[in-house]
Design a protein around this motif. Structure first.
Motif, PDB file in Angstrom:
ATOM      1  N   VAL A 105      -7.896   1.807  -2.169  1.00 34.79           N
ATOM      2  CA  VAL A 105      -7.486   0.409  -1.614  1.00 34.79           C
ATOM      3  C   VAL A 105      -6.861   0.335  -0.761  1.00 34.79           C
ATOM      4  O   VAL A 105      -6.694  -0.612   0.380  1.00 34.79           O
ATOM      5  CB  VAL A 105      -6.600  -0.083  -3.032  1.00 34.79           C
ATOM      6  CG1 VAL A 105      -6.068  -0.882  -2.193  1.00 34.79           C
ATOM      7  CG2 VAL A 105      -7.768  -0.482  -3.691  1.00 34.79           C
ATOM      8  N   ALA A 106      -5.971   1.297   0.016  1.00 33.68           N
ATOM      9  CA  ALA A 106      -5.158   1.468   1.121  1.00 33.68           C
ATOM     10  C   ALA A 106      -5.845   1.622   1.979  1.00 33.68           C
ATOM     11  O   ALA A 106      -5.989   1.259   3.383  1.00 33.68           O
ATOM     12  CB  ALA A 106      -3.907   3.070   1.278  1.00 33.68           C
ATOM     13  N   GLY A 107      -6.686   2.316   2.201  1.00 32.84           N
ATOM     14  CA  GLY A 107      -7.881   2.686   3.335  1.00 32.84           C
ATOM     15  C   GLY A 107      -9.090   1.631   3.154  1.00 32.84           C
ATOM     16  O   GLY A 107     -10.051   1.651   4.175  1.00 32.84           O
ATOM     17  N   GLY A 108      -8.280   0.423   2.615  1.00 30.69           N
ATOM     18  CA  GLY A 108      -9.796  -0.622   3.001  1.00 30.69           C
ATOM     19  C   GLY A 108     -10.863  -0.755   2.329  1.00 30.69           C
ATOM     20  O   GLY A 108     -11.855  -1.118   2.577  1.00 30.69           O
ATOM     21  N   ARG A 109     -11.557   0.788   1.301  1.00 27.69           N
ATOM     22  CA  ARG A 109     -12.039   1.103   0.824  1.00 27.69           C
ATOM     23  C   ARG A 109     -12.216   0.195  -0.889  1.00 27.69           C
ATOM     24  O   ARG A 109     -12.661   1.075  -1.869  1.00 27.69           O
ATOM     25  CB  ARG A 109     -12.647   2.428   1.287  1.00 27.69           C
ATOM     26  CG  ARG A 109     -13.461   2.818   2.405  1.00 27.69           C
ATOM     27  CD  ARG A 109     -13.623   4.370   1.747  1.00 27.69           C
ATOM     28  NE  ARG A 109     -11.951   4.900   2.536  1.00 27.69           N
ATOM     29  CZ  ARG A 109     -11.615   6.160   1.651  1.00 27.69           C
ATOM     30  NH1 ARG A 109     -12.968   7.259   2.164  1.00 27.69           N
ATOM     31  NH2 ARG A 109     -10.436   6.793   1.740  1.00 27.69           N
ATOM     32  N   VAL A 110     -12.257  -1.022  -0.627  1.00 28.42           N
ATOM     33  CA  VAL A 110     -11.949  -1.873  -2.579  1.00 28.42           C
ATOM     34  C   VAL A 110     -13.199  -1.578  -3.479  1.00 28.42           C
ATOM     35  O   VAL A 110     -13.169  -1.530  -4.238  1.00 28.42           O
ATOM     36  CB  VAL A 110     -11.752  -3.068  -1.704  1.00 28.42           C
ATOM     37  CG1 VAL A 110     -11.869  -4.083  -3.168  1.00 28.42           C
ATOM     38  CG2 VAL A 110     -10.692  -3.685  -1.227  1.00 28.42           C
ATOM     39  N   HIS A 133       0.725  -1.270   0.375  1.00 27.55           N
ATOM     40  CA  HIS A 133       0.307  -0.131   0.119  1.00 27.55           C
ATOM     41  C   HIS A 133       0.958   1.107  -0.112  1.00 27.55           C
ATOM     42  O   HIS A 133       0.927   2.581  -0.871  1.00 27.55           O
ATOM     43  CB  HIS A 133      -1.195  -0.180   1.426  1.00 27.55           C
ATOM     44  CG  HIS A 133      -2.551  -0.675   1.310  1.00 27.55           C
ATOM     45  ND1 HIS A 133      -3.047  -1.463  -0.630  1.00 27.55           N
ATOM     46  CD2 HIS A 133      -2.564  -1.788   2.372  1.00 27.55           C
ATOM     47  CE1 HIS A 133      -3.515  -2.250  -0.235  1.00 27.55           C
ATOM     48  NE2 HIS A 133      -3.638  -2.590   1.383  1.00 27.55           N
ATOM     49  N   ARG A 134       2.153   1.200   1.067  1.00 27.83           N
ATOM     50  CA  ARG A 134       3.124   2.412   0.785  1.00 27.83           C
ATOM     51  C   ARG A 134       3.363   2.547  -0.663  1.00 27.83           C
ATOM     52  O   ARG A 134       3.856   3.464  -0.904  1.00 27.83           O
ATOM     53  CB  ARG A 134       3.851   1.670   2.148  1.00 27.83           C
ATOM     54  CG  ARG A 134       2.930   1.732   3.560  1.00 27.83           C
ATOM     55  CD  ARG A 134       4.068   2.089   4.833  1.00 27.83           C
ATOM     56  NE  ARG A 134       3.707   1.748   5.376  1.00 27.83           N
ATOM     57  CZ  ARG A 134       4.727   1.550   6.442  1.00 27.83           C
ATOM     58  NH1 ARG A 134       5.801   1.056   6.973  1.00 27.83           N
ATOM     59  NH2 ARG A 134       4.083   1.899   7.830  1.00 27.83           N
ATOM     60  N   ALA A 153       9.992  -5.326  -0.853  1.00 25.29           N
ATOM     61  CA  ALA A 153       8.233  -6.037  -0.199  1.00 25.29           C
ATOM     62  C   ALA A 153       8.262  -7.016  -0.391  1.00 25.29           C
ATOM     63  O   ALA A 153       7.783  -7.774   0.790  1.00 25.29           O
ATOM     64  CB  ALA A 153       7.185  -4.925  -0.617  1.00 25.29           C
ATOM     65  N   ASN A 154       8.182  -7.742  -1.424  1.00 21.38           N
ATOM     66  CA  ASN A 154       7.766  -9.112  -1.951  1.00 21.38           C
ATOM     67  C   ASN A 154       8.646 -10.275  -2.259  1.00 21.38           C
ATOM     68  O   ASN A 154       8.600 -11.752  -1.653  1.00 21.38           O
ATOM     69  CB  ASN A 154       7.028  -9.505  -3.025  1.00 21.38           C
ATOM     70  CG  ASN A 154       5.523  -8.698  -2.948  1.00 21.38           C
ATOM     71  OD1 ASN A 154       5.282  -8.787  -1.833  1.00 21.38           O
ATOM     72  ND2 ASN A 154       5.425  -7.022  -3.559  1.00 21.38           N
ATOM     73  N   GLY A 155      10.111  -9.437  -2.327  1.00 21.51           N
ATOM     74  CA  GLY A 155      11.128 -11.006  -2.005  1.00 21.51           C
ATOM     75  C   GLY A 155      11.811 -11.072  -3.905  1.00 21.51           C
ATOM     76  O   GLY A 155      12.735 -11.883  -4.267  1.00 21.51           O
ATOM     77  N   VAL A 156      10.765 -10.448  -4.472  1.00 17.37           N
ATOM     78  CA  VAL A 156      10.412 -11.276  -6.325  1.00 17.37           C
ATOM     79  C   VAL A 156      10.494 -10.164  -6.924  1.00 17.37           C
ATOM     80  O   VAL A 156       9.440  -9.043  -6.875  1.00 17.37           O
ATOM     81  CB  VAL A 156      10.257 -12.092  -6.077  1.00 17.37           C
ATOM     82  CG1 VAL A 156      10.439 -13.298  -5.564  1.00 17.37           C
ATOM     83  CG2 VAL A 156       8.043 -11.747  -6.179  1.00 17.37           C
ATOM     84  N   MET A 157      10.803 -10.490  -8.282  1.00 16.91           N
ATOM     85  CA  MET A 157      10.473  -9.023  -8.939  1.00 16.91           C
ATOM     86  C   MET A 157       9.034  -9.439 -10.008  1.00 16.91           C
ATOM     87  O   MET A 157       9.904 -10.296 -10.210  1.00 16.91           O
ATOM     88  CB  MET A 157      11.522  -9.107 -10.347  1.00 16.91           C
ATOM     89  CG  MET A 157      10.955  -7.592 -11.013  1.00 16.91           C
ATOM     90  SD  MET A 157      11.505  -6.051 -10.584  1.00 16.91           S
ATOM     91  CE  MET A 157      13.721  -5.978 -10.015  1.00 16.91           C
ATOM     92  N   HIS A 158       8.077  -8.908  -9.559  1.00 16.19           N
ATOM     93  CA  HIS A 158       6.697  -9.242 -10.502  1.00 16.19           C
ATOM     94  C   HIS A 158       7.265  -8.975 -12.252  1.00 16.19           C
ATOM     95  O   HIS A 158       7.759  -7.921 -12.439  1.00 16.19           O
ATOM     96  CB  HIS A 158       5.713  -8.373 -10.062  1.00 16.19           C
ATOM     97  CG  HIS A 158       5.090  -9.052 -10.019  1.00 16.19           C
ATOM     98  ND1 HIS A 158       4.015  -8.723 -11.436  1.00 16.19           N
ATOM     99  CD2 HIS A 158       3.628  -9.401  -9.355  1.00 16.19           C
ATOM    100  CE1 HIS A 158       2.802  -9.495 -11.472  1.00 16.19           C
ATOM    101  NE2 HIS A 158       3.111  -9.757 -10.402  1.00 16.19           N
ATOM    102  N   GLY A 159       6.843  -9.693 -13.075  1.00 17.46           N
ATOM    103  CA  GLY A 159       6.650  -9.895 -14.236  1.00 17.46           C
ATOM    104  C   GLY A 159       5.986  -8.743 -14.778  1.00 17.46           C
ATOM    105  O   GLY A 159       6.471  -8.188 -16.098  1.00 17.46           O
ATOM    106  N   MET A 210       4.201   5.485  -5.158  1.00 16.72           N
ATOM    107  CA  MET A 210       4.336   5.968  -6.288  1.00 16.72           C
ATOM    108  C   MET A 210       2.917   6.547  -7.018  1.00 16.72           C
ATOM    109  O   MET A 210       3.665   7.714  -7.386  1.00 16.72           O
ATOM    110  CB  MET A 210       4.313   4.718  -7.567  1.00 16.72           C
ATOM    111  CG  MET A 210       5.469   4.045  -7.019  1.00 16.72           C
ATOM    112  SD  MET A 210       7.592   4.785  -7.168  1.00 16.72           S
ATOM    113  CE  MET A 210       6.944   4.804  -9.004  1.00 16.72           C
ATOM    114  N   ALA A 211       1.657   6.887  -6.792  1.00 19.19           N
ATOM    115  CA  ALA A 211       0.508   8.056  -7.218  1.00 19.19           C
ATOM    116  C   ALA A 211       0.925   8.524  -6.637  1.00 19.19           C
ATOM    117  O   ALA A 211       0.750   9.768  -7.823  1.00 19.19           O
ATOM    118  CB  ALA A 211      -1.089   6.988  -6.630  1.00 19.19           C
TER     119      ALA A 211
END
Length: 240
Positions: free
Chosen positions: A72-77, A15-16, A199-205, A21-22
């Motif tokens: 999304v960060a505020g949980g209001r999906v 979320h951060r 954050a995730n340990g892998v590079m997303h495709g 980035m936004a």
């Protein structure tokens, strides 16, 4: 329990990342267009109305993307999903309008001196196409959250080349002006990819696909923009 706590920590870091980035993208777009006007580089009153509409849609998308990440960060999906359809509608308007703006700009001779008419004729449409492909893929993969948010982020980065064109010293860059703007876009993708990996340990495709799309777009602009077809089409438009 430990796995759940670790998953929540990763979610917070993501979320951060996307909110950061936004915000960076919003500051780039508003700072680019705003500083350009404040420096007296453009006579706002003399700019055609259709260019203003193009600029407003670009800023509007940027702010909408920021709002989506904050929801999304505020949980209001649920709110994020509802606003998402408004974003789809804006994109469907923005893409053809951006293409038309580029064509009209060439027709009226509103080509920046650091671009040839042929390159400028293709630059806007290919920017819009790259954005449409990445954002469209993001919408299509909305049920796969990891791909969705990263493709939407990269699609938005693909859209902000004009902002970099107002922040970089484009007249001094000459024939490298377009490439330098693209390098800045790739740099933003790199920032997101590196932060995501931490954050995730892998590079997303998704980042690799987005970077490849940017490079292909630049190659097409540089190669086709200097072709006899592009130069002839631009000359015909400028001749009326």
């Amino acid at each position: 329990m430990a796995t759940r706590i670790e998953g929540m920590a990763v979610g917070v870091r993501e979320h951060r990342l996307f909110t950061g980035m936004a915000l960076l993208i919003a500051m780039t777009v508003i700072g680019g267009f705003g500083s350009f006007a404040l420096r007296g580089m453009v006579d706002v009153a003399a700019v055609p109305w259709w260019v203003h509409v193009h600029g407003v849609t670009l800023i509007g998308w940027t702010l909408l993307f920021l709002a989506q990440t904050l929801l999304v960060a505020g949980g209001r999906v649920h709110g994020h999903r509802q606003l998402g359809w408004a974003a789809v509608g804006l994109a469907c308007f923005m893409v053809p309008w951006g293409v038309a703006t580029s064509i009209l700009a060439v027709e009226m001779g509103r080509v920046p001196p650091f671009f040839t008419p042929g390159i400028f004729l293709l630059l806007g449409p290919l920017d819009m196409l790259t954005f449409a492909l990445l954002a469209g893929a993001g919408v299509a993969l909305r049920r796969r959250g990891d791909w969705h948010k990263r493709l939407m982020l990269c699609g938005t980065i693909a859209l902000i080349e004009p902002a970099f064109g107002r922040l970089l010293p484009m007249p001094l860059l000459g024939a490298w002006a377009g490439a330098c703007a693209t390098l800045m876009q790739l740099f933003y993708i790199g920032i997101a990819a590196c932060a995501d990996r931490r954050a995730n340990g892998v590079m997303h495709g998704a980042y690799g696909w987005a970077a490849a799309a940017m490079v292909v777009r630049l190659a097409l602009v540089e190669l086709l923009g200097r072709s006899a077809w592009a130069m002839g089409t631009a000359a015909a438009l400028m001749a009326g």
